[in-house]
Design an enzyme around this catalytic site. Structure first.
Site, PDB file in Angstrom:
ATOM      1  N   THR B 186       0.087  -2.872   6.043  1.00 39.52           N
ATOM      2  CA  THR B 186       0.194  -3.586   4.755  1.00 39.52           C
ATOM      3  C   THR B 186       1.600  -3.717   4.439  1.00 39.52           C
ATOM      4  O   THR B 186       2.248  -2.768   4.066  1.00 39.52           O
ATOM      5  CB  THR B 186      -0.276  -2.833   3.560  1.00 39.52           C
ATOM      6  OG1 THR B 186      -1.607  -2.841   3.606  1.00 39.52           O
ATOM      7  CG2 THR B 186       0.094  -3.567   2.283  1.00 39.52           C
ATOM      8  N   GLU B 266       3.384   6.731   2.822  1.00 36.12           N
ATOM      9  CA  GLU B 266       3.030   7.548   1.656  1.00 36.12           C
ATOM     10  C   GLU B 266       2.619   8.974   2.028  1.00 36.12           C
ATOM     11  O   GLU B 266       1.646   9.176   2.749  1.00 36.12           O
ATOM     12  CB  GLU B 266       1.868   6.901   0.896  1.00 36.12           C
ATOM     13  CG  GLU B 266       2.298   5.694   0.081  1.00 36.12           C
ATOM     14  CD  GLU B 266       1.123   4.955  -0.532  1.00 36.12           C
ATOM     15  OE1 GLU B 266      -0.029   5.292  -0.207  1.00 36.12           O
ATOM     16  OE2 GLU B 266       1.372   4.043  -1.334  1.00 36.12           O
TER      17      GLU B 266
END
Lengths: 390, 390
Positions: B186, B266
């Site tokens: 993404t 993340e």
């Protein structure tokens, strides 16, 4: 009641010293007859533990007199020496059972199941004497102890029983708390029945039951090397049940045990029921449900009690199932948060405080459906699976 | 240097108020020519955001004069109104650029890319005035600001530049920190070059580059609805590079940006390089690598610095790639912990203290190979992805 709820079975669970903690780690379940018909379903993983390779071979005969189960070590990826260890375990059980019961037992009708860390040899100097200890401890009331001895990271032991008014029973025990995935969750399950059912009918009932129960639990997407589900029939009730009635009893016990596995999954705080409706085929419904169940972002969102339907759509979009992106509907806990591939009801209406979370996705592509169960992804899951080898 | 390292480009990054935080959230990259050839690669997700549907259509013409990018909202799963918003954004950019630059710009040559939460409409009352503000702020030194404006949960902005001694340059910027997966992570990526390269050669170079860089990063297995990689060529250097030389420069910039995405994933504490060697085909090598990369138990083990090669084998065993379970070799950080499907070197010899962890699996089934990159699974990942919608 566990595996000794049905007549014609004895069981034992003891501490053989395989686990360094000294907790129970060896179980024995023995069919005292008169019948010995049996069936088994095993992991679909191509990397199979030694006991799986052994027991698959044993079950080809459709008969089992006993099963030896150990926790504290999977005996997987241990090569030819590991297979010899499994063989020696079955031989020792045959010898001990013949001595303890007076009835003849042969290794070729004794299954072995193991669970624990992959890639380590079992401490046979502890396991083999343990088999003798367990054989001496066999009891018609030993089912609970056997269920306790197969626990690994399970916080509770799992048992289930269904009794027919016709006078026969199906009972069972299960272990499994991590590596829960399709092609069976990581789990060892032993089911027993005193119904008089031939091996091929046991096999059909067991395969049908696992296909829609254990096989549709996908806690963390990781398939084990050791999954084993055994069904043993003693015929001690003398009753030959109807085929459908028996199959339903086996399914009900599997479903009950499967839900217990889900509720005890490592680190989980939510049980998520994903229902796919109006799919073109049941296979596609299962694929879509499983894809959602394995999406870490979705699982984190559920953990955070965030009705993030966008992550559901993003997961569905990675499959090749039949659907039109502009016709997808998604409901979370009954609130239709996505309608026609776009924003539906207000997401703030969704109450996700309870442990069970229900997601329904309507593909508008046919009339098939399926339910897949999974858990949320939590910091506790990470801690449990990174803090030690398992 | 970012997207303005190559001659013939201006860029801007501003705060339009799409993000409630007031952080920069709108970027504009403009090709000032003389050429306008371009190529694009988009998410393979079947649920595609409105800007992806728009930009795919635009790129069919092989020309781009500009791209508008926003963070603060993905404009995905927003139906026909969401698509109208994208269209209006391109129209507004055409109008503002025609006014600001004096050169004619049409919406049909303007791509749009968005990133942020799925399932929410964009605040067009803020976005459209923001496009005018950005057009007025365009600068040949605006590349860094543009890179800053496309950040979401990125902790740093990502840029890369390769310059050829022949006098041309490929530069680029990227955002992406979660939902990193194949069919592109993404991410939004804009590459620019002042080389004189026709659209079909740009397309071939971009597809070849993404196939072995972004497409082989699989941070968390979750594929996005918005992935977009654009390559724009201004021809401002006047140099027509050799085909192979140009393709290699594009690949190098993609590789550099991809590694930056991985290092900023993340919650991750490890970058894991999974190399599959001696596979029957490259496709099977990729499949096996990706399957290991997506195994949560393996990812947790790496987080715990546990060289748990059993989890690698258990993952490989779920694929249908050609291999014999008894011939699998696995090395972790150079230590051959699994040999012939069984125990190899002492696992205690493996040092996993550093951020990069290297896993090599030898399938002994052919001569193809592939490298897949992933991250570990951490409690921080769970926190970041459960504590808020994204």
């Amino acid at each position: 009641m566990s595996v000794t709820a049905a007549k014609g079975f004895t069981a034992a669970g003891i501490a053989a010293g395989i686990k360094e903690s000294g907790a129970p780690d060896l179980a024995l379940v023995v069919n005292t007859g008169p019948g010995r018909a049996a069936a088994g379903v095993f992991t679909a993983n191509r990397v199979k533990a030694a006991p799986v390779l052994w027991s698959e071979q044993v079950l080809k005969g459709g008969r089992l007199s006993a099963v030896v189960l150990n926790s504290g070590g999977a005996n997987a990826c241990t090569g030819a020496p590991g297979f010899q260890d499994t063989h020696a375990t079955a031989e020792k059980a045959a010898e001990a059972l013949s001595a303890a019961t007076g009835a003849e037992h042969g290794a070729a009708e004794i299954a072995v199941a193991s669970t624990g860390l992959i890639g380590l040899r079992l401490p046979m100097d502890k396991l083999l004497p343990g088999v003798e200890t367990a054989a001496a401890a066999l009891s018609e009331h030993g089912g609970e102890k056997a269920a306790l001895a197969i626990k690994t990271t399970d916080t509770v032991h799992k048992t289930a029983v269904v009794t027919s008014p016709a006078g026969w029973t199906v009972g069972g025990m299960a272990k499994g708390a991590g590596m829960l995935a399709p092609g069976l969750a990581t789990m060892l399950v032993v089911l027993t029945t005193d119904a008089d059912v031939p091996a091929e009918e046991l096999d059909a009932a067991l395969r049908a039951a696992t296909r829609t129960t254990f096989d549709r639990i996908d806690s963390d997407g990781a398939m084990s090397t050791n999954d084993t589900v055994l069904l043993m029939a003693s015929a001690a009730s003398g009753v030959r049940p109807g085929r459908a009635e028996f199959a339903e009893a086996v399914r009900a016990v599997c479903d009950d045990l499967g839900q217990q596995l889900l509720r005890d999954a490592e680190g989980a705080s939510k049980d998520i029921r994903i229902e796919i409706v109006n799919a073109a085929t049941e296979e596609e419904a299962v694929t879509v449900g499983r894809t959602i169940a394995r999406n870490n972002l979705f699982k984190c969102a559920v953990h955070g009690e965030d009705p993030n339907w966008g992550r559901v759509l993003a997961a569905i979009g990675t499959t090749d199932a039949a659907f039109d992106p502009d016709e997808l509907d998604v409901a979370i806990n009954g609130v239709q948060v996505c309608r026609g591939g776009s924003v539906g009801e207000d997401r703030d209406k969704v109450d996700m405080r309870f442990r069970e979370v229900r997601v329904t996705a309507d593909l508008h592509a046919g009339s098939a459906s399926a339910v897949i169960w999974t858990n949320d992804l939590t910091a506790d899951y990470v801690h449990e699976n990174s803090a030690y080898s398992s």
